[in-house]
Design an enzyme around this catalytic site. Sequence first.
Site, PDB file in Angstrom:
ATOM      1  N   GLN A  79       0.824  -1.209   0.000  1.00 45.70           N
ATOM      2  CA  GLN A  79       0.000   0.000   0.000  1.00 45.70           C
ATOM      3  C   GLN A  79       0.864   1.267   0.000  1.00 45.70           C
ATOM      4  O   GLN A  79       0.603   2.194  -0.760  1.00 45.70           O
ATOM      5  CB  GLN A  79      -0.930  -0.014   1.226  1.00 45.70           C
ATOM      6  CG  GLN A  79      -1.986   1.080   1.209  1.00 45.70           C
ATOM      7  CD  GLN A  79      -2.600   1.329   2.578  1.00 45.70           C
ATOM      8  OE1 GLN A  79      -2.099   0.857   3.609  1.00 45.70           O
ATOM      9  NE2 GLN A  79      -3.679   2.079   2.603  1.00 45.70           N
ATOM     10  N   TYR A 127       2.173  -7.782  16.108  1.00 46.86           N
ATOM     11  CA  TYR A 127       2.656  -6.692  15.268  1.00 46.86           C
ATOM     12  C   TYR A 127       3.204  -5.541  16.121  1.00 46.86           C
ATOM     13  O   TYR A 127       4.306  -5.038  15.879  1.00 46.86           O
ATOM     14  CB  TYR A 127       1.489  -6.209  14.405  1.00 46.86           C
ATOM     15  CG  TYR A 127       1.761  -5.025  13.533  1.00 46.86           C
ATOM     16  CD1 TYR A 127       2.643  -5.101  12.462  1.00 46.86           C
ATOM     17  CD2 TYR A 127       1.087  -3.820  13.751  1.00 46.86           C
ATOM     18  CE1 TYR A 127       2.861  -4.003  11.639  1.00 46.86           C
ATOM     19  CE2 TYR A 127       1.299  -2.723  12.932  1.00 46.86           C
ATOM     20  CZ  TYR A 127       2.189  -2.817  11.883  1.00 46.86           C
ATOM     21  OH  TYR A 127       2.396  -1.735  11.071  1.00 46.86           O
ATOM     22  N   ASP A 137      12.989 -11.421  -1.349  1.00 47.80           N
ATOM     23  CA  ASP A 137      12.374 -11.809  -0.084  1.00 47.80           C
ATOM     24  C   ASP A 137      13.128 -11.047   1.000  1.00 47.80           C
ATOM     25  O   ASP A 137      14.353 -11.201   1.125  1.00 47.80           O
ATOM     26  CB  ASP A 137      12.546 -13.331   0.079  1.00 47.80           C
ATOM     27  CG  ASP A 137      12.043 -13.835   1.420  1.00 47.80           C
ATOM     28  OD1 ASP A 137      11.865 -13.014   2.346  1.00 47.80           O
ATOM     29  OD2 ASP A 137      11.846 -15.054   1.546  1.00 47.80           O
TER      30      ASP A 137
HETATM   31  N1  SER Z   1      -2.552   0.308   9.787  1.00 45.83           N
HETATM   32  C1  SER Z   1      -1.805  -0.651  10.505  1.00 45.83           C
HETATM   33  C2  SER Z   1      -2.626  -1.821  10.886  1.00 45.83           C
HETATM   34  O1  SER Z   1      -3.816  -1.653  10.985  1.00 45.83           O
HETATM   35  C3  SER Z   1      -1.227  -0.035  11.742  1.00 45.83           C
HETATM   36  O2  SER Z   1       0.110   0.201  11.542  1.00 45.83           O
HETATM   37  O3  SER Z   1      -2.096  -2.855  11.123  1.00 45.83           O
END
Ligand code: SER
Length: 318
Positions: A13, A143, A53
């Site tokens: 994106q 994350y 990669d």
């Molecule tokens: N936009 C991202 C997500 O929703 C946040 O860094 O994972």
Amino acid sequence: MKETVLVIGASGQIGTELVMRLREIYGDSHVIASDIKDAAEVVMQSGPFENLDAMDGSRLTEIVKQYKVTQVYLLAAMLSATAEQHRDFAWKLNMESLFHVLNLAKDGIIKKVYWPSSIAVFGPTTPRQNTPQFTVMEPDTVYGISKQAGERWCEYYNKKFNVDVRSIRYPGLIGWKAAPGGGTTDYAVHIYHEALKHGKYESFLGPETTLPMMYMPDAIRATVDLMETASENVKIRSSYNVAGFSFNPEDIAAEVKKHIPEFEISYAPDYRQQIANSWPQSIDDSHARSDWGWAHQYDLADMTNDMLLNLRKQLQVS
Ligand code: SER
């Protein structure tokens, strides 16, 4: 010396738009796009592309040496929602790729690194309104943990090895040129597509889930401005808070309705609701503003106008 830039994750994106902006600045042949899958047509046609990669350190070094790369933008990562489904792989991808790039800079092979962090570094114990640059950070997503650890490593490499690494904690990013993938904030892109195609949208976040967001042109400008500013202006080497505006699904739906009066939104919150609930609602970005002159331009109304205008053409709907 002429700069040569490598963008890792050029099919994503942010990558799709960032490559094109960097090609305007440095020249098409000086911006190498790379990803494990082909990028958008416009990226593939306008300059070099290499299959890479992000976890393959030797292939990365080979490309960097072949093109005499001076700067790397490492955008490849698994985002918040997908990372919860693939914990081990997300950790491996998000961390290994960062170490490969930081080590190239430590060894003097490249000069500058850009690595994105996220509002996901914050957690349920962080103040949620006007979240400060320096505050409690106890992320509880895979994350978020990977981004927070990454921030600590960036600062460490800067302090110990003088690596020129720069980073922004992006809020949710919204753009029309490329699809988002696997994020908790992706609903704010999907809603525009669905409104134009079907006149309705089922949101996976509840109506009052307010999150910090930014329109992609602002995010690209923030990224390039931070990378272009003199090194002494970059006082924070973990990652900068940067804000656009905040809204919830109800707010964006109301804005869409101004353009498409018959639009209807419904709600079916899923596991992503819990992720969103742990993140800030608004961000204090005063350090970015004073250190390197950050100022956002788009608000929700401007973004909605621009998204719908461009998506109407792209999707060929009236
Ligand atoms: N936009 C991202 C997500 O929703 C946040 O860094 O994972």
